[in-house]
Design an enzyme around this catalytic site. Sequence first.
Site, mmCIF file in Angstrom:
data_model
loop_
_atom_site.group_PDB
_atom_site.id
_atom_site.type_symbol
_atom_site.label_atom_id
_atom_site.label_comp_id
_atom_site.label_asym_id
_atom_site.label_seq_id
_atom_site.Cartn_x
_atom_site.Cartn_y
_atom_site.Cartn_z
ATOM 1 N N SER A 98 -47.538 -1.956 41.449
ATOM 2 C CA SER A 98 -46.171 -1.782 40.993
ATOM 3 C C SER A 98 -45.556 -0.542 41.665
ATOM 4 O O SER A 98 -45.499 -0.469 42.888
ATOM 5 C CB SER A 98 -46.127 -1.700 39.466
ATOM 6 O OG SER A 98 -44.828 -1.885 38.971
ATOM 7 N N GLU A 204 -44.519 -9.064 45.870
ATOM 8 C CA GLU A 204 -44.524 -9.481 44.462
ATOM 9 C C GLU A 204 -43.502 -8.635 43.717
ATOM 10 O O GLU A 204 -43.074 -7.589 44.208
ATOM 11 C CB GLU A 204 -45.916 -9.307 43.842
ATOM 12 C CG GLU A 204 -46.434 -7.890 43.781
ATOM 13 C CD GLU A 204 -45.918 -7.100 42.583
ATOM 14 O OE1 GLU A 204 -45.616 -7.712 41.532
ATOM 15 O OE2 GLU A 204 -45.794 -5.866 42.692
ATOM 16 N N HIS A 266 -48.267 -8.507 38.938
ATOM 17 C CA HIS A 266 -48.046 -8.396 37.502
ATOM 18 C C HIS A 266 -48.562 -9.674 36.841
ATOM 19 O O HIS A 266 -48.918 -10.624 37.514
ATOM 20 C CB HIS A 266 -46.563 -8.192 37.202
ATOM 21 C CG HIS A 266 -46.008 -6.883 37.665
ATOM 22 N ND1 HIS A 266 -45.617 -6.667 38.973
ATOM 23 C CD2 HIS A 266 -45.789 -5.713 37.017
ATOM 24 C CE1 HIS A 266 -45.171 -5.417 39.101
ATOM 25 N NE2 HIS A 266 -45.266 -4.819 37.914
#
Length: 299
Positions: A98, A204, A266
């Site tokens: 992330s 992503e 995630h």
Amino acid sequence: MALIAPSGPADPVRLERGAQVLGGIGLEVVEGAGVRGRQGYLAGPDAARAADLQDAWCDPDVAGVFCVRGGYGATRLLGLLDWDAMAEAEPKILLGSSDVTALHRAFATRLGVATLFGPMPACATISDPEGPEPRTFAHLREALFEGETLSPVLGDRVLVPGSGEAAGEAVVRGPVTGGNLTLLAALCGTPYAMEARGRIVLLEDVSEEPYRIDRMVTQLLQAGCLDGALGVVLGSWVDCGDPLPVLAERLEPLGVPVVAGLPVGHGSPQFCVWLEADGVIVTESCSLTGMFRNPDQAT
């Protein structure tokens, strides 16, 4: 192994559970001085978070630096680190995903080391009350303990078969780069912008509408960050609606294979990927495989 919080503040209960899970597999867990800090949406002041990261990386007794969660704030540290001092330290594992994409890019650019994009100790797949998600945890253990090459990460479709010389290719080989799309777009125009030439690109994201994904991919395209990519692997798109049509539209002109549906980023399960280390796209199995970590130098 040191726990640090370079971005947002960690939930203390999840942090405790995550540390216990890691301790249960034989890791000696130490906490950075500021890992439990909080300053608004950050885990403490920038200087303190940067010091925790640098101290852990430069400590010869620490074999791995694990970021406990994402959120926001890692980009604020990049100008505060003593990269010369960190370059003199022995390479070790940097784990996170992330927002930690900013650190992955900076470590690749400044230090030339492979880093591990994967689940973080204070996040759901590791620290849920019922215990870590089994497939996630097994893949993480494999990355940490069981040799140099990870098991394949399987997707569910070939989104773009490629064109020209790439059309129909069953295998694409090259170092893997990329990570979270929002962070990669934010790093455009900085010294840490992604360079895809000769590489496989991982993308992503989470909680982004398809039009915002379109905008960020378009930014990468217009900034030249995707020029020369060998192939693209698409991880999870949790709470993003259905972004695959726009991703196919924007990425198809690259003329390279694009595989989708890999459980990376995630959601659950959440598998590991070595960045700046060799990987292989196998379109027949819709997988990213052959991920080899060179601990001394990025490929």
